[in-house]
Write a protein that holds these residues in place. Structure first.
Motif, short mmCIF file in Angstrom:
data_model
loop_
_atom_site.label_atom_id
_atom_site.label_comp_id
_atom_site.label_asym_id
_atom_site.label_seq_id
_atom_site.Cartn_x
_atom_site.Cartn_y
_atom_site.Cartn_z
N GLN A 1 1.20 -1.06 -0.24
CA GLN A 1 -0.10 -0.15 -0.23
C GLN A 1 0.96 1.96 0.12
O GLN A 1 0.67 2.63 -0.73
CB GLN A 1 -0.91 -0.28 2.08
N VAL A 2 2.04 1.31 0.88
CA VAL A 2 3.13 2.92 0.99
C VAL A 2 3.25 2.55 -0.42
O VAL A 2 3.64 3.84 -1.03
CB VAL A 2 3.85 2.63 2.39
N VAL A 3 3.78 1.43 -0.91
CA VAL A 3 4.80 1.80 -2.63
C VAL A 3 3.50 2.18 -3.57
O VAL A 3 4.35 2.52 -4.79
CB VAL A 3 5.38 0.17 -2.59
N GLN A 4 2.48 1.77 -3.55
CA GLN A 4 1.26 2.04 -4.22
C GLN A 4 0.96 3.50 -4.12
O GLN A 4 -0.16 3.79 -4.81
CB GLN A 4 0.25 0.96 -4.44
N ASP A 5 1.02 4.00 -2.73
CA ASP A 5 0.78 4.73 -2.21
C ASP A 5 0.54 6.35 -3.41
O ASP A 5 1.48 6.47 -3.93
CB ASP A 5 1.12 5.29 -1.14
N THR A 6 -0.55 7.01 -4.31
CA THR A 6 -0.03 7.96 -4.92
C THR A 6 -1.10 8.95 -4.25
O THR A 6 -1.92 9.96 -5.05
CB THR A 6 -0.93 7.05 -6.89
N ASP B 1 4.79 20.86 -1.30
CA ASP B 1 5.92 20.74 -0.86
C ASP B 1 5.36 21.63 0.10
O ASP B 1 4.05 22.74 0.43
CB ASP B 1 7.13 21.02 -1.08
N HIS B 2 6.56 22.22 0.85
CA HIS B 2 6.62 23.25 1.98
C HIS B 2 5.95 25.22 1.46
O HIS B 2 5.52 26.08 2.65
CB HIS B 2 7.43 24.04 3.18
N TYR B 3 5.85 24.65 -0.34
CA TYR B 3 5.25 26.29 -0.88
C TYR B 3 4.47 25.88 -1.38
O TYR B 3 3.24 26.76 -2.53
CB TYR B 3 6.51 26.46 -2.07
N GLY B 4 3.60 24.99 -1.50
CA GLY B 4 2.23 24.51 -1.19
C GLY B 4 2.31 24.11 -3.31
O GLY B 4 1.05 23.78 -3.38
N VAL C 1 2.82 21.18 -5.89
CA VAL C 1 2.84 19.73 -5.82
C VAL C 1 3.27 19.27 -6.23
O VAL C 1 4.04 19.92 -7.27
CB VAL C 1 1.26 19.43 -7.05
N VAL C 2 4.19 17.95 -6.15
CA VAL C 2 5.55 17.55 -6.21
C VAL C 2 4.87 16.45 -6.94
O VAL C 2 4.00 15.07 -6.65
CB VAL C 2 6.71 17.44 -4.84
N ASP C 3 5.88 15.58 -7.69
CA ASP C 3 6.42 13.73 -8.36
C ASP C 3 7.06 13.32 -6.73
O ASP C 3 7.89 13.70 -6.35
CB ASP C 3 7.05 13.88 -9.05
N ARG C 4 6.16 11.97 -6.99
CA ARG C 4 5.95 11.07 -6.26
C ARG C 4 7.52 9.85 -6.43
O ARG C 4 6.31 9.10 -7.34
CB ARG C 4 5.29 10.73 -5.36
N VAL C 5 8.04 9.60 -6.72
CA VAL C 5 9.01 8.85 -6.81
C VAL C 5 9.42 7.30 -5.48
O VAL C 5 10.12 7.90 -4.65
CB VAL C 5 10.39 8.46 -7.82
N PRO C 6 9.03 5.96 -5.16
CA PRO C 6 9.25 5.45 -4.43
C PRO C 6 11.27 4.99 -4.93
O PRO C 6 11.32 4.65 -5.68
CB PRO C 6 8.60 4.41 -4.39
N VAL C 7 11.65 5.61 -3.62
CA VAL C 7 13.46 4.68 -3.82
C VAL C 7 13.67 4.16 -2.42
O VAL C 7 12.56 3.93 -1.55
CB VAL C 7 14.15 6.23 -3.49
N THR C 8 14.18 3.10 -2.90
CA THR C 8 15.05 2.41 -2.19
C THR C 8 17.03 2.47 -1.61
O THR C 8 16.94 3.51 -2.31
CB THR C 8 15.37 0.98 -2.60
#
Length: 453
Positions: free
Chosen positions: A20-25, A30-33, A35-42
């Motif tokens: 669920q965490v990995v697939q969370d969309t 960010d702190h400026y409001g 929208v940011v891209d989200r890319v899971p990392v290992t």
């Protein structure tokens, strides 16, 4: 049975939660409001280095941390007392990143002995066809020894001639091309960025005197006839640098130049080799010839550096220089590793599971005497043993025999011999040859404990 079912249930819950965490969309800002891209990392450890990386490998961030603790004792009776001691030679913390296929950046700070100093801070673009360019604060491509990271130095300190003349880090713009059998680099550089004092000098020279920062043009060509061969290779290089006066010196010293070097020690604070301020400084020309070769566990390396200092007011041109030659050998089947893209030696491959032992010898020579300037000359023989453990830990032991000439007086502040009456003197012209003691001579024994993670 119940214990087995319970274990399976916990495992399923954990797997479901992780998925669920990995697939969370869920949208994040960010702190400026924005929208940011989200890319899971290992996250994983790669040879003891913590690395964060995306699945497509287009994003990577890692830390480069290094601590070197040194100790030295000074042997033989000396003309000038030398205190034994220990120090944190380096305490480096760097963050490095790849952003996509082309972009790379890093920032590197040194906290040795509580003083903060900026090292590398730059952005690099790789054109993926052999060409690359970088801008920021970093080492100029001139000397093989100087450009080699302190993490992989074969001796505790670089040679005296390298310390005195080879340019280190400056703000600049540089491009390079890495071919199959050669490497060429060239760039334009400005002032040094180091610490608060250096920044104050730059600002004062600009504000009070309106002085230009001065430029340096530095280029290097490296011929690598064996390409990227892992077992053997040859490195033959020529470097050249044209250097104008910089504003990273005290305003009163702007029209002067000073060359100095410590005698293979950061603990002995006496600078026997020192020209003091040379007036009428116009510009300097540096040239460097390098030869290196490696065959499995054996590596040899040598450099000859020449300096020509041009002066105004009809003052004669000064010629200084020196060289060093060194050889190292891994005793238990390890291999030397040459980084073709950097034109330098890097971390060797250990021959045993527990690590390897490396023997090292070096001779270096420097001359700061010419015309009306007597900054001193010196030679040194150094023998060393490097012990590489199976992890990122290295122990070094260096023994050096150092011999200064009578002009190596630390700007006439140090004794250089005995006069005709057997009294210590700081005046090289008063040293009696019959005393057999002209210039400071001594032995030093040093150890280093290093960890990289």
């Amino acid at each position: 049975m119940k214990k087995t079912l319970l274990t399976m249930a916990i495992a399923l819950c954990f797997t479901a939660s992780f998925s669920q965490v990995v697939q969370d969309t869920t949208v994040r800002t960010d702190h400026y409001g924005q929208v940011v891209d989200r890319v899971p990392v290992t996250a994983e450890s790669r040879n003891g280095i913590l690395v964060f990386e995306s699945k497509d490998q287009l994003y990577r961030l890692w830390f480069d941390i290094r601590v070197q603790t040194d100790g030295q004792i000074f042997l033989c009776k000396t003309l000038n007392p030398i205190g034994n001691g220990v120090t944190i030679r380096r305490a480096r913390f760097a963050t490095k990143t790849n952003l996509g296929k082309n972009w790379y950046g890093e920032i590197d700070l040194d906290f040795a002995n509580g003083a903060i100093e900026l090292k590398d801070a730059y952005l690099n673009y790789n054109f993926l066809n052999g060409f690359s360019a970088r801008v920021g604060n970093y080492k100029e491509r001139f000397s093989m020894s100087k450009s080699t990271t302190s993490r992989y130095l074969k001796f505790m300190e670089r040679s005296m001639v390298t310390s005195a003349f080879a340019p280190s880090r400056h703000i600049g713009l540089e491009t390079e091309y890495n071919g199959k059998k050669f490497l060429v680099a060239g760039g334009v550089f400005f002032q040094e960025v180091k610490d608060a004092e250096t920044n104050t000098f730059v600002e004062d020279n600009n504000k009070s005197y309106g002085r230009n920062q001065g430029i340096s043009l530095t280029g290097k060509f490296v011929f690598q006839p064996f390409g990227n061969n892992k077992d053997h290779g040859v490195h033959l290089a020529y470097g050249y640098s044209y250097r104008q006066p910089k504003t990273d010196v005290a305003p009163a010293e702007y029209d002067n130049i000073r060359y100095s070097a410590r005698s293979l020690s950061s603990i002995n604070r006496k600078k026997y080799l020192d020209t003091d301020l040379i007036p009428g400084y116009k510009y300097q020309l540096l040239s460097n010839i390098e030869f290196a070769a490696y065959l499995k566990g054996l590596a040899i390396q040598t450099e000859i550096i020449n300096n020509r200092t041009k002066r105004d007011n009809n003052l004669p041109t000064l010629n200084f220089g020196g060289y060093y030659a060194q050889a190292v050998y891994l005793l238990f089947g390890g291999k030397q590793v040459y980084d073709k893209s950097g034109g330098e030696f890097t971390q060797p491959v250990r021959g045993k599971k527990w690590g390897d032992v490396e023997l090292a010898v070096r001779y270096d020579y420097i001359n700061l005497n010419d015309k009306d300037v007597y900054g001193g000359a010196a030679e040194a023989f150094t023998g060393g043993v490097n012990f590489y453990t199976s992890r990122n830990i290295k122990f070094q032991v260096n023994f050096s025999n150092i011999n200064h000439d009578r002009y190596a007086s630390g700007k006439n502040k140090l004794f250089v011999g005995y006069d005709i009456n057997g009294v210590l003197t700081k005046d090289p012209t008063k040293v009696a040859d019959a005393s057999g003691k002209a210039g400071e001579k001594y032995n030093q024994l040093g150890v280093r404990f290093e960890i990289d993670f």
